[in-house]
Enzyme design. Structure first.
Site, PDB file in Angstrom:
ATOM      1  N   GLY A 261       0.854  -1.370  -0.154  1.00  0.00           N
ATOM      2  CA  GLY A 261       0.036  -0.151  -0.600  1.00  0.00           C
ATOM      3  C   GLY A 261       0.912   1.167   0.048  1.00  0.00           C
TER       4      GLY A 261
ATOM      5  N   ASN B  91       8.634   2.383   6.551  1.00  0.00           N
ATOM      6  CA  ASN B  91       9.806   1.691   7.415  1.00  0.00           C
ATOM      7  C   ASN B  91      10.185   0.442   6.789  1.00  0.00           C
ATOM      8  OD1 ASN B  91      10.993  -0.057   9.482  1.00  0.00           O
ATOM      9  ND2 ASN B  91      10.262   0.971  11.040  1.00  0.00           N
TER      10      ASN B  91
ATOM     11  N   TYR C 272      -4.369   9.790  -4.030  1.00  0.00           N
ATOM     12  CA  TYR C 272      -2.929   9.738  -2.398  1.00  0.00           C
ATOM     13  C   TYR C 272      -1.953  10.646  -3.108  1.00  0.00           C
ATOM     14  CZ  TYR C 272      -4.482   4.910  -2.172  1.00  0.00           C
ATOM     15  OH  TYR C 272      -5.835   4.070  -1.286  1.00  0.00           O
TER      16      TYR C 272
ATOM     17  N   GLY D  51      -2.374   8.207   4.766  1.00  0.00           N
ATOM     18  CA  GLY D  51      -2.971   7.889   5.832  1.00  0.00           C
ATOM     19  C   GLY D  51      -2.853   9.601   6.433  1.00  0.00           C
TER      20      GLY D  51
ATOM     21  N   ARG E 186      -2.972   0.942  15.152  1.00  0.00           N
ATOM     22  CA  ARG E 186      -3.646   2.749  15.992  1.00  0.00           C
ATOM     23  C   ARG E 186      -4.977   2.582  15.832  1.00  0.00           C
ATOM     24  NH1 ARG E 186      -3.154   4.463   9.346  1.00  0.00           N
ATOM     25  NH2 ARG E 186      -4.684   2.330   9.678  1.00  0.00           N
TER      26      ARG E 186
ATOM     27  N   LYS F 202       0.354  -0.479   3.833  1.00  0.00           N
ATOM     28  CA  LYS F 202       1.316  -0.276   3.833  1.00  0.00           C
ATOM     29  C   LYS F 202       2.728   0.274   4.693  1.00  0.00           C
ATOM     30  CE  LYS F 202       2.147   4.272   4.318  1.00  0.00           C
ATOM     31  NZ  LYS F 202       2.717   5.258   5.807  1.00  0.00           N
TER      32      LYS F 202
ATOM     33  N   LYS G   2      -6.609   4.092  -8.725  1.00  0.00           N
ATOM     34  CA  LYS G   2      -8.085   4.240  -8.324  1.00  0.00           C
ATOM     35  C   LYS G   2      -7.941   5.344  -9.103  1.00  0.00           C
ATOM     36  CE  LYS G   2      -7.173   1.512  -4.135  1.00  0.00           C
ATOM     37  NZ  LYS G   2      -6.306   1.853  -3.447  1.00  0.00           N
TER      38      LYS G   2
ATOM     39  N   ASP H  50       0.224  -1.099  -5.040  1.00  0.00           N
ATOM     40  CA  ASP H  50      -1.382  -0.322  -5.128  1.00  0.00           C
ATOM     41  C   ASP H  50      -1.156   0.944  -4.793  1.00  0.00           C
ATOM     42  OD1 ASP H  50      -4.655  -0.429  -4.259  1.00  0.00           O
ATOM     43  OD2 ASP H  50      -3.621   0.464  -2.653  1.00  0.00           O
TER      44      ASP H  50
ATOM     45  N   HIS I   2     -12.432   3.823  -6.898  1.00  0.00           N
ATOM     46  CA  HIS I   2     -11.936   4.171  -5.912  1.00  0.00           C
ATOM     47  C   HIS I   2     -13.446   4.209  -5.090  1.00  0.00           C
ATOM     48  CE1 HIS I   2      -8.993   5.905  -3.464  1.00  0.00           C
ATOM     49  NE2 HIS I   2      -8.838   5.319  -2.995  1.00  0.00           N
TER      50      HIS I   2
HETATM   51  N1  LIG Z   1      -9.262   1.126  -1.809  1.00  0.00           N
HETATM   52  C1  LIG Z   1      -9.641   2.073  -0.349  1.00  0.00           C
HETATM   53  O1  LIG Z   1     -10.561   2.903  -0.217  1.00  0.00           O
HETATM   54  C2  LIG Z   1      -8.352   2.539   0.818  1.00  0.00           C
HETATM   55  C3  LIG Z   1      -8.306   2.950   2.022  1.00  0.00           C
HETATM   56  C4  LIG Z   1      -7.662   2.927   2.952  1.00  0.00           C
HETATM   57  C5  LIG Z   1      -6.406   2.409   2.294  1.00  0.00           C
HETATM   58  N2  LIG Z   1      -6.260   1.723   0.953  1.00  0.00           N
HETATM   59  C6  LIG Z   1      -4.876   0.920   0.773  1.00  0.00           C
HETATM   60  O2  LIG Z   1      -4.635  -0.317   1.399  1.00  0.00           O
HETATM   61  C7  LIG Z   1      -3.196   0.513   2.083  1.00  0.00           C
HETATM   62  C8  LIG Z   1      -3.292  -0.261   3.362  1.00  0.00           C
HETATM   63  O3  LIG Z   1      -3.956   0.104   4.011  1.00  0.00           O
HETATM   64  P1  LIG Z   1      -3.081   2.028   5.126  1.00  0.00           P
HETATM   65  O4  LIG Z   1      -2.134   2.138   4.747  1.00  0.00           O
HETATM   66  O5  LIG Z   1      -4.727   2.369   5.674  1.00  0.00           O
HETATM   67  O6  LIG Z   1      -3.247   0.520   6.589  1.00  0.00           O
HETATM   68  P2  LIG Z   1      -2.801  -0.347   7.017  1.00  0.00           P
HETATM   69  O7  LIG Z   1      -1.740  -0.840   5.940  1.00  0.00           O
HETATM   70  O8  LIG Z   1      -3.261  -1.531   7.930  1.00  0.00           O
HETATM   71  O9  LIG Z   1      -2.206   0.155   8.347  1.00  0.00           O
HETATM   72  C9  LIG Z   1      -0.609   1.297   8.292  1.00  0.00           C
HETATM   73  C10 LIG Z   1      -0.318   1.483   9.345  1.00  0.00           C
HETATM   74  O10 LIG Z   1       0.121   0.424  10.172  1.00  0.00           O
HETATM   75  C11 LIG Z   1       2.035   0.847  10.069  1.00  0.00           C
HETATM   76  N3  LIG Z   1       2.640  -0.510  10.328  1.00  0.00           N
HETATM   77  C12 LIG Z   1       2.634  -1.010   8.956  1.00  0.00           C
HETATM   78  N4  LIG Z   1       3.336  -1.887   9.401  1.00  0.00           N
HETATM   79  C13 LIG Z   1       3.502  -2.401  10.484  1.00  0.00           C
HETATM   80  C14 LIG Z   1       4.503  -3.421  11.279  1.00  0.00           C
HETATM   81  N5  LIG Z   1       4.826  -4.420  10.640  1.00  0.00           N
HETATM   82  N6  LIG Z   1       4.210  -3.421  12.542  1.00  0.00           N
HETATM   83  C15 LIG Z   1       4.117  -1.682  13.275  1.00  0.00           C
HETATM   84  N7  LIG Z   1       2.980  -0.743  12.526  1.00  0.00           N
HETATM   85  C16 LIG Z   1       3.511  -1.425  11.413  1.00  0.00           C
HETATM   86  C17 LIG Z   1       2.298   1.880   9.208  1.00  0.00           C
HETATM   87  O11 LIG Z   1       3.676   2.786   9.600  1.00  0.00           O
HETATM   88  P3  LIG Z   1       4.936   2.846   9.286  1.00  0.00           P
HETATM   89  O12 LIG Z   1       4.618   3.412   7.673  1.00  0.00           O
HETATM   90  O13 LIG Z   1       5.422   4.316  10.045  1.00  0.00           O
HETATM   91  O14 LIG Z   1       5.731   2.407   9.302  1.00  0.00           O
HETATM   92  C18 LIG Z   1       1.398   2.945   9.011  1.00  0.00           C
HETATM   93  O15 LIG Z   1       0.614   3.037  10.370  1.00  0.00           O
HETATM   94  C19 LIG Z   1      -2.931   1.807   1.788  1.00  0.00           C
HETATM   95  O16 LIG Z   1      -1.569   2.747   2.055  1.00  0.00           O
HETATM   96  C20 LIG Z   1      -3.717   2.253   0.673  1.00  0.00           C
HETATM   97  O17 LIG Z   1      -2.999   1.788  -0.697  1.00  0.00           O
HETATM   98  C21 LIG Z   1      -7.578   1.763   0.074  1.00  0.00           C
HETATM   99  C1  LIG Z   2      10.754   0.798  12.076  1.00  0.00           C
HETATM  100  O1  LIG Z   2       9.974  -0.303  12.181  1.00  0.00           O
HETATM  101  C2  LIG Z   2      10.649  -1.141  13.371  1.00  0.00           C
HETATM  102  C3  LIG Z   2      10.375  -2.397  13.450  1.00  0.00           C
HETATM  103  O2  LIG Z   2       8.965  -2.332  13.714  1.00  0.00           O
HETATM  104  C4  LIG Z   2      10.697  -0.019  14.753  1.00  0.00           C
HETATM  105  O3  LIG Z   2      11.171  -0.885  15.521  1.00  0.00           O
HETATM  106  C5  LIG Z   2      11.333   1.074  14.082  1.00  0.00           C
HETATM  107  O4  LIG Z   2      10.926   2.260  15.388  1.00  0.00           O
HETATM  108  C6  LIG Z   2      10.620   1.810  13.166  1.00  0.00           C
HETATM  109  N1  LIG Z   2      11.299   2.813  12.890  1.00  0.00           N
HETATM  110  C7  LIG Z   2      11.076   4.084  12.568  1.00  0.00           C
HETATM  111  C8  LIG Z   2      11.537   5.584  12.336  1.00  0.00           C
HETATM  112  O5  LIG Z   2       9.343   4.168  12.595  1.00  0.00           O
END
Ligand SMILES: NC(=O)c1ccc[n+]([C@@H]2O[C@H](COP(=O)([O-])OP(=O)(O)OC[C@H]3O[C@@H](n4cnc5c(N)ncnc54)[C@H](OP(=O)(O)O)[C@@H]3O)[C@@H](O)[C@H]2O)c1
Ligand SMILES: *[C@@H]1O[C@H](CO)[C@@H](O)[C@H](O)[C@H]1NC(C)=O
Ligand SMILES: *[C@@H]1O[C@H](CO)[C@@H](O)[C@H](O)[C@H]1NC(C)=O
Ligand SMILES: *[C@@H]1O[C@H](CO)[C@@H](O)[C@H](O)[C@H]1NC(C)=O
Length: 332
Positions: A39, A283, A80, A43, A236, A280, A109, A75, A142
């Site tokens: 993704g 990091n 975006y 956000g 979150r 998405k 989209k 995606d 979308h």
């Molecule tokens: N069709 C639609 O209407 C629609 C709506 C919403 C989203 N989308 C698509 O779906 C994608 C994903 O959804 P989303 O971005 O809403 O939410 P998500 O992927 O469920 O969550 C993203 C959040 O989780 C954090 N994160 C990701 N991997 C992690 C991990 N392993 N450990 C801890 N935190 C983690 C990210 O922070 P960091 O980046 O700081 O790691 C970010 O804050 C979007 O990017 C978009 O492409 C589509």
């Molecule tokens: C990146 O992800 C790692 C693993 O979840 C986390 O420990 C680290 O704090 C993250 N870095 C940032 C800049 O958010």
């Protein structure tokens, strides 16, 4: 279950896995989609209402890291504001010889302010120009509702928009067409009136929002489900978000048993219920963590526990659009 859905289920189960372990999903139009994606929507800000603005090239860097890691499905969306970064990442990786264009599955989209049939192809051409690509693999409507640029609702039926999507496919600008945030009645209406099935339905799918009935309908219709916001409220949350969070003892114990993280358990579960998740992150270490989910298996009893978190709770709700005649969700 109809014979068609049984054949389809078996087909999905038996489909070839690449060496990365990512399943390949065969779409109802004959094209193939990697069953795990990346993704690129930045956000909301911490208030969970205001959109993040794109300030740097972190999305480009993240998509490059994703392609290096093995992701082949990306995606994005016109709204975006990341199409240019996604395009630079893809074109860099193609010129470096890491991938060929045909190895990648790229989705974008159509935004709500281009729902008139005659606006669809021009909107896609603009996305292609930002992406710097000749074609995309999947174009999605979308949202079902149409809006003017100023945000007021515009009276355009999504059936008209769907005709524009078919035009885009006929021109070869996209291999497949589908919809996002449509409900079952809307899908039924598209299929009945146009005779062309969406290849994909992209909807929010996570532990709190599993929608088994909509999934069953899509399975019967051979419409593949791409799951957005796969982490839901795990990392979150809003004040009314139901459990679990990342520190939930049940999630942690499942993760520890497999020497995996909570994020990996959640993503693996979504793949196991037949969804293509598109997590998405910007990091790099999480780009790798999220992809590394194909070397373990959840047990049936673990999956039952994870199913139990389904609370029909939407993380991405859209109260400001509830007065549109095409509002797709149940009204609270
Ligand atoms: N069709 C639609 O209407 C629609 C709506 C919403 C989203 N989308 C698509 O779906 C994608 C994903 O959804 P989303 O971005 O809403 O939410 P998500 O992927 O469920 O969550 C993203 C959040 O989780 C954090 N994160 C990701 N991997 C992690 C991990 N392993 N450990 C801890 N935190 C983690 C990210 O922070 P960091 O980046 O700081 O790691 C970010 O804050 C979007 O990017 C978009 O492409 C589509
Ligand atoms: C990146 O992800 C790692 C693993 O979840 C986390 O420990 C680290 O704090 C993250 N870095 C940032 C800049 O958010
Ligand atoms: C929004 O734009 C449309 C079309 O230009 C116009 O008819 C409508 O009155 C505008 N609405 C508002 C609230 O400005
Ligand atoms: C657990 O996972 C980590 C991170 O993937 C790995 O480095 C470690 O070797 C694993 N431990 C066992 C016992 O498999």
């Amino acid at each position: 279950m109809t014979w068609k859905s049984i054949v389809f289920s078996v087909f999905v189960l038996l489909e070839a896995c690449s060496t990365s372990g990512v399943p390949t999903v065969t779409l109802n139009d004959g094209h193939h989609m990697p069953g795990f994606g990346f993704g690129t929507w930045l956000g909301f800000q911490n208030d969970l209402q205001t959109l993040q603005t794109v300030k740097d090239d972190s999305v480009q860097k993240a998509v490059e890291a994703a392609i290096d890691t093995g992701y082949r499905h990306i995606d994005t969306a016109a709204i975006y504001d990341t199409e240019d970064q996604v395009g630079r990442a893809i074109n860099n990786k193609i010129s470096e010889g890491v991938v060929k264009r045909e190895d990648l599955f790229v989705t974008t989209k159509l935004w709500n302010d281009h729902h008139a049939r005659s606006d669809v192809v021009p909107a896609l051409r603009e996305s292609l120009s930002k992406l710097n690509l000749e074609y995309i693999d999947l174009y999605l409507i979308h949202w079902p509702m149409a809006q003017f640029k100023n945000g007021s609702f515009q009276d355009i039926d999504y059936l008209e928009t769907w005709q524009g999507m078919m035009d885009a496919k006929n021109l070869g600008l996209t291999k497949s067409i589908g919809v996002s945030n449509f409900n079952q009645q809307m899908l039924e209406r598209i299929i009945k009136e146009s005779g062309v099935k969406p290849a994909v339905l992209q909807i929010e799918t996570n532990l709190n929002l599993q929608q088994p009935l909509l999934h069953q309908y899509c399975k019967e219709q051979q419409i593949a489900i791409v799951g957005y916001t796969p982490f839901g409220s795990v990392f979150r949350s809003k004040p009314d978000s139901p459990p679990p969070r990342a520190d939930n003892p049940t999630l942690i114990s499942i993760a520890e048993k497999h020497n995996k993280t909570v994020a990996q358990v959640v993503l693996r579960y979504l793949v196991d219920i037949g969804v293509t998740p598109i997590p998405k992150t910007v990091n790099k270490s999480r780009v790798e963590e999220n992809f590394n989910i194909f070397d373990f298996e959840l047990t049936d009893s673990e999956k039952t526990v994870l199913r139990g978190f389904d609370k029909q709770y939407r993380f991405i709700d859209i109260p400001f659009w509830k007065d549109s005649p095409y509002y797709p969700f149940e009204k609270k």
